[in-house]
Scaffold this motif. Structure first.
Motif, PDB file in Angstrom:
ATOM      1  N   PRO A   1      52.357  42.576  40.620  1.00  0.00           N
ATOM      2  CA  PRO A   1      52.001  42.502  42.045  1.00  0.00           C
ATOM      3  C   PRO A   1      50.593  41.953  42.279  1.00  0.00           C
ATOM      4  O   PRO A   1      49.624  42.412  41.663  1.00  0.00           O
ATOM      5  CB  PRO A   1      52.106  43.965  42.501  1.00  0.00           C
ATOM      6  CG  PRO A   1      53.069  44.588  41.539  1.00  0.00           C
ATOM      7  CD  PRO A   1      52.774  43.930  40.227  1.00  0.00           C
ATOM      8  N   GLY A   2      50.511  40.988  43.165  1.00  0.00           N
ATOM      9  CA  GLY A   2      49.228  40.370  43.448  1.00  0.00           C
ATOM     10  C   GLY A   2      48.198  41.342  43.984  1.00  0.00           C
ATOM     11  O   GLY A   2      47.005  41.241  43.660  1.00  0.00           O
ATOM     12  N   PHE A   3      48.638  42.317  44.788  1.00  0.00           N
ATOM     13  CA  PHE A   3      47.670  43.248  45.372  1.00  0.00           C
ATOM     14  C   PHE A   3      47.018  44.124  44.311  1.00  0.00           C
ATOM     15  O   PHE A   3      45.873  44.566  44.481  1.00  0.00           O
ATOM     16  CB  PHE A   3      48.331  44.112  46.453  1.00  0.00           C
ATOM     17  CG  PHE A   3      49.331  45.110  45.949  1.00  0.00           C
ATOM     18  CD1 PHE A   3      48.943  46.375  45.550  1.00  0.00           C
ATOM     19  CD2 PHE A   3      50.679  44.771  45.872  1.00  0.00           C
ATOM     20  CE1 PHE A   3      49.870  47.298  45.086  1.00  0.00           C
ATOM     21  CE2 PHE A   3      51.610  45.685  45.416  1.00  0.00           C
ATOM     22  CZ  PHE A   3      51.204  46.949  45.014  1.00  0.00           C
ATOM     23  N   LEU A   4      47.726  44.369  43.189  1.00  0.00           N
ATOM     24  CA  LEU A   4      47.104  45.138  42.111  1.00  0.00           C
ATOM     25  C   LEU A   4      46.055  44.304  41.384  1.00  0.00           C
ATOM     26  O   LEU A   4      45.039  44.828  40.928  1.00  0.00           O
ATOM     27  CB  LEU A   4      48.165  45.625  41.115  1.00  0.00           C
ATOM     28  CG  LEU A   4      49.070  46.761  41.576  1.00  0.00           C
ATOM     29  CD1 LEU A   4      50.042  47.148  40.468  1.00  0.00           C
ATOM     30  CD2 LEU A   4      48.255  47.986  41.996  1.00  0.00           C
ATOM     31  N   ARG A   5      46.290  43.001  41.292  1.00  0.00           N
ATOM     32  CA  ARG A   5      45.337  42.128  40.605  1.00  0.00           C
ATOM     33  C   ARG A   5      44.024  42.019  41.366  1.00  0.00           C
ATOM     34  O   ARG A   5      42.989  41.676  40.781  1.00  0.00           O
ATOM     35  CB  ARG A   5      45.946  40.739  40.402  1.00  0.00           C
ATOM     36  CG  ARG A   5      47.161  40.741  39.492  1.00  0.00           C
ATOM     37  CD  ARG A   5      47.741  39.355  39.308  1.00  0.00           C
ATOM     38  NE  ARG A   5      46.830  38.468  38.599  1.00  0.00           N
ATOM     39  CZ  ARG A   5      47.110  37.201  38.301  1.00  0.00           C
ATOM     40  NH1 ARG A   5      48.274  36.677  38.656  1.00  0.00           N
ATOM     41  NH2 ARG A   5      46.236  36.455  37.655  1.00  0.00           N
ATOM     42  N   THR A   6      44.051  42.311  42.662  1.00  0.00           N
ATOM     43  CA  THR A   6      42.811  42.240  43.446  1.00  0.00           C
ATOM     44  C   THR A   6      41.961  43.498  43.287  1.00  0.00           C
ATOM     45  O   THR A   6      40.833  43.545  43.790  1.00  0.00           O
ATOM     46  CB  THR A   6      43.119  42.042  44.940  1.00  0.00           C
ATOM     47  OG1 THR A   6      43.768  43.218  45.461  1.00  0.00           O
ATOM     48  CG2 THR A   6      44.017  40.827  45.155  1.00  0.00           C
ATOM     49  N   ARG A   7      42.480  44.503  42.596  1.00  0.00           N
ATOM     50  CA  ARG A   7      41.773  45.777  42.477  1.00  0.00           C
ATOM     51  C   ARG A   7      40.833  45.838  41.277  1.00  0.00           C
ATOM     52  O   ARG A   7      40.209  46.870  41.027  1.00  0.00           O
ATOM     53  CB  ARG A   7      42.779  46.930  42.419  1.00  0.00           C
ATOM     54  CG  ARG A   7      43.599  47.048  43.698  1.00  0.00           C
ATOM     55  CD  ARG A   7      44.524  48.246  43.692  1.00  0.00           C
ATOM     56  NE  ARG A   7      45.311  48.305  44.923  1.00  0.00           N
ATOM     57  CZ  ARG A   7      46.157  49.281  45.223  1.00  0.00           C
ATOM     58  NH1 ARG A   7      46.328  50.298  44.377  1.00  0.00           N
ATOM     59  NH2 ARG A   7      46.831  49.250  46.363  1.00  0.00           N
ATOM     60  N   PHE A   8      40.748  44.752  40.520  1.00  0.00           N
ATOM     61  CA  PHE A   8      39.799  44.699  39.404  1.00  0.00           C
ATOM     62  C   PHE A   8      39.315  43.263  39.254  1.00  0.00           C
ATOM     63  O   PHE A   8      39.971  42.315  39.709  1.00  0.00           O
ATOM     64  CB  PHE A   8      40.422  45.224  38.111  1.00  0.00           C
ATOM     65  CG  PHE A   8      41.687  44.519  37.688  1.00  0.00           C
ATOM     66  CD1 PHE A   8      41.650  43.459  36.789  1.00  0.00           C
ATOM     67  CD2 PHE A   8      42.924  44.912  38.189  1.00  0.00           C
ATOM     68  CE1 PHE A   8      42.811  42.808  36.399  1.00  0.00           C
ATOM     69  CE2 PHE A   8      44.095  44.269  37.803  1.00  0.00           C
ATOM     70  CZ  PHE A   8      44.037  43.216  36.908  1.00  0.00           C
ATOM     71  N   ALA A   9      38.172  43.105  38.605  1.00  0.00           N
ATOM     72  CA  ALA A   9      37.495  41.803  38.596  1.00  0.00           C
ATOM     73  C   ALA A   9      37.875  40.906  37.423  1.00  0.00           C
ATOM     74  O   ALA A   9      37.727  39.681  37.515  1.00  0.00           O
ATOM     75  CB  ALA A   9      35.981  42.020  38.590  1.00  0.00           C
ATOM     76  N   GLU A  10      38.353  41.484  36.334  1.00  0.00           N
ATOM     77  CA  GLU A  10      38.606  40.687  35.128  1.00  0.00           C
ATOM     78  C   GLU A  10      39.636  39.591  35.385  1.00  0.00           C
ATOM     79  O   GLU A  10      40.607  39.783  36.135  1.00  0.00           O
ATOM     80  CB  GLU A  10      39.093  41.586  33.991  1.00  0.00           C
ATOM     81  CG  GLU A  10      39.171  40.897  32.638  1.00  0.00           C
ATOM     82  CD  GLU A  10      37.814  40.448  32.119  1.00  0.00           C
ATOM     83  OE1 GLU A  10      37.764  39.463  31.370  1.00  0.00           O
ATOM     84  OE2 GLU A  10      36.801  41.095  32.476  1.00  0.00           O
ATOM     85  N   ARG A  11      39.438  38.453  34.742  1.00  0.00           N
ATOM     86  CA  ARG A  11      40.364  37.334  34.855  1.00  0.00           C
ATOM     87  C   ARG A  11      41.307  37.305  33.658  1.00  0.00           C
ATOM     88  O   ARG A  11      41.015  37.885  32.613  1.00  0.00           O
ATOM     89  CB  ARG A  11      39.590  36.013  34.934  1.00  0.00           C
ATOM     90  CG  ARG A  11      38.693  35.906  36.157  1.00  0.00           C
ATOM     91  CD  ARG A  11      37.972  34.575  36.180  1.00  0.00           C
ATOM     92  NE  ARG A  11      37.141  34.435  37.373  1.00  0.00           N
ATOM     93  CZ  ARG A  11      36.458  33.343  37.674  1.00  0.00           C
ATOM     94  NH1 ARG A  11      36.488  32.290  36.853  1.00  0.00           N
ATOM     95  NH2 ARG A  11      35.735  33.294  38.776  1.00  0.00           N
TER      96      ARG A  11
END
Length: 224
Positions: free
Chosen positions: A150-160
């Protein structure tokens, strides 16, 4: 590189979460209020596809394989995913009987879960530059349980992701922590217990079991 042995172990671990055994229970049926608007729906098979999700796709594949219960399923095909069958005893018995008695239902399930979940997970894994078996386990579990990363979970942390210059282990750990928190605090309380999935993976990270060479124990089952 993900070996056939890695893939087998990944599937076995996820099968334990889905139906309690490494091999998976192809005839497993559960009823959960996790459909649209909190409606009750059937979840079925080795990786528990849902009545309102991909159950119709699975049954179409089974019929295309010439399954011996195909004729019995036909009257229900126009209803699956459109008309609730959660309380239809005849339909649920057909699901159980076909999985127990016809190897083609097991083939249909394996093919469906491979095409709809495993291959998309591998596409994300390869496309974003991941390489480690535990990383693929985390990603595949997310596709099976949540349908995607889920994209919204990826926005919850900074690491790429590694493709974008990030550290693989850091990204996987941060994503897993975000997913655990999301499941554990979700407004739909039925999801709270499923936070054990990311919790298990975080424990493997803490042990350094990134290549999945060590046994993994969860839900009282050990996968060597």
């Amino acid at each position: 590189m993900i070996t056939p042995e890695n893939k087998k172990k990944i599937l076995q671990i996820v099968n334990v979460f889905e139906t309690g055994t490494p091999e998976g229970k192809y005839d497993a049926i559960a009823i959960f209020p996790d459909g649209k608007g909190g409606s009750r729906q059937i979840t079925y098979g080795r990786s528990q596809t849902t009545e309102q999700g991909n159950l119709r796709n699975l049954l179409e594949r089974y019929i295309s394989l010439g399954g011996s219960f195909s004729a019995a399923f036909q009257p229900f095909m126009s209803q699956v995913g459109r008309v609730p069958l959660v309380d239809n005893k005849e339909f649920k018995q057909l699901l159980k009987d076909s999985a127990k008695e016809d190897p083609r239902m097991r083939i249909a399930q394996d093919e469906t879960f491979e095409i709809l979940y495993y291959q998309p997970a591998v596409h994300f894994f390869n496309g974003e530059g991941f390489t480690l078996p535990l990383s693929l386990l985390v990603i595949y579990d997310s596709y099976i349980h949540s349908g995607s990363i889920p994209g919204f979970l990826r926005t919850r942390f900074a690491e790429r992701t590694p493709l974008r210059g990030g550290d693989e282990k850091v990204w996987i750990e941060e994503y897993t922590k975000a997913r655990q928190n999301w499941l554990a605090t979700h407004k739909r309380k039925i999801l709270h217990a499923t936070a054990v999935r990311p919790k298990t993976y975080l424990a493997q990270m803490a042990k350094g079991n990134w290549d999945l060479s060590a046994p993994v124990t969860t839900q009282g089952v050990t996968i060597p």
